[in-house]
Design an enzyme around this catalytic site. Structure first.
Site, short mmCIF file in Angstrom:
data_model
loop_
_atom_site.label_atom_id
_atom_site.label_comp_id
_atom_site.label_asym_id
_atom_site.label_seq_id
_atom_site.Cartn_x
_atom_site.Cartn_y
_atom_site.Cartn_z
CG HIS A 53 57.05 -58.85 -50.89
ND1 HIS A 53 57.83 -59.19 -49.80
CD2 HIS A 53 56.12 -57.98 -50.44
CE1 HIS A 53 57.39 -58.55 -48.75
NE2 HIS A 53 56.35 -57.80 -49.09
CD GLU B 135 51.23 -53.71 -46.64
OE1 GLU B 135 50.28 -54.25 -47.24
OE2 GLU B 135 52.42 -54.03 -46.85
#
Length: 182
Positions: free
Chosen positions: A93, A157
């Site tokens: 990210h 995830e």
């Protein structure tokens, strides 16, 4: 190079979770929430959006570029490397090449995925058979859309996707266009 995600043009819903208190830290992390991605990731996101649209669905983004400073705040709230990348290693990210998202139907309703976004439980992992069958199908649908558009997934995830070989991209500090921290 980070570019803003043009949600309207791409037919994407943007609801940045870290701009609200509804996240792992319990407090907003972004003061000025802007959905940014590396240009290469933005191109792949638009491809995924087109695939989803062909199925009558849209993408809903929970997070994209996350400054390293924000990564530290998440790590302090949840120092579990299963769900939060150790900021000393750097997160995809924080390189602008990862996105957290789900699918929504034509009325904007999120498809059932078995857990909420950012749920730090084993049931958040891909391939779980202990979530409802509908959620398993929806996770596989999201996985298929994202994979077809050139994204890699993180197996623990259901919501996290990143460009392949994400660590080849440099970390991008908050001052280099990122959403300012609180």
């Amino acid at each position: 190079m980070l570019v803003p995600v043009d949600a309207a043009r791409a037919g994407i819903v943007v609801q940045l979770a870290y701009a609200t208190p509804d996240n792992l830290s319990g407090a907003p992390i972004y003061r000025n929430p802007v959905c940014l991605l590396h240009a290469a990731a933005a191109e792949r996101l638009h491809a995924a959006s087109e695939i989803a649209a062909g199925l009558g669905l849209r993408l809903k983004i929970f997070d994209a570029y996350r400054p390293p400073e924000a990564q530290w705040r998440l790590w302090e709230a949840c120092p579990d490397p299963t769900f939060v990348a150790d900021p000393r290693r750097g997160s995809p990210h924080s390189r602008g090449v990862a996105i957290d998202l789900t699918l929504v139907d034509g009325s904007g309703r999120e498809l059932a995925m078995g857990t909420g976004f950012d749920a730090v439980v084993d049931q958040s992992h891909h391939g779980r058979s202990d979530v409802p069958v509908e959620a398993q199908r929806n996770r596989l649908l999201l996985l298929g859309i994202m994979t077809a558009a050139g994204w890699d997934h993180y197996r623990k995830e259901w919501w996290h996707y990143q460009l392949f070989d994400a660590r080849r991209f440099p970390l991008i500090a908050d001052g280099a266009m990122g959403p300012p921290l609180m």
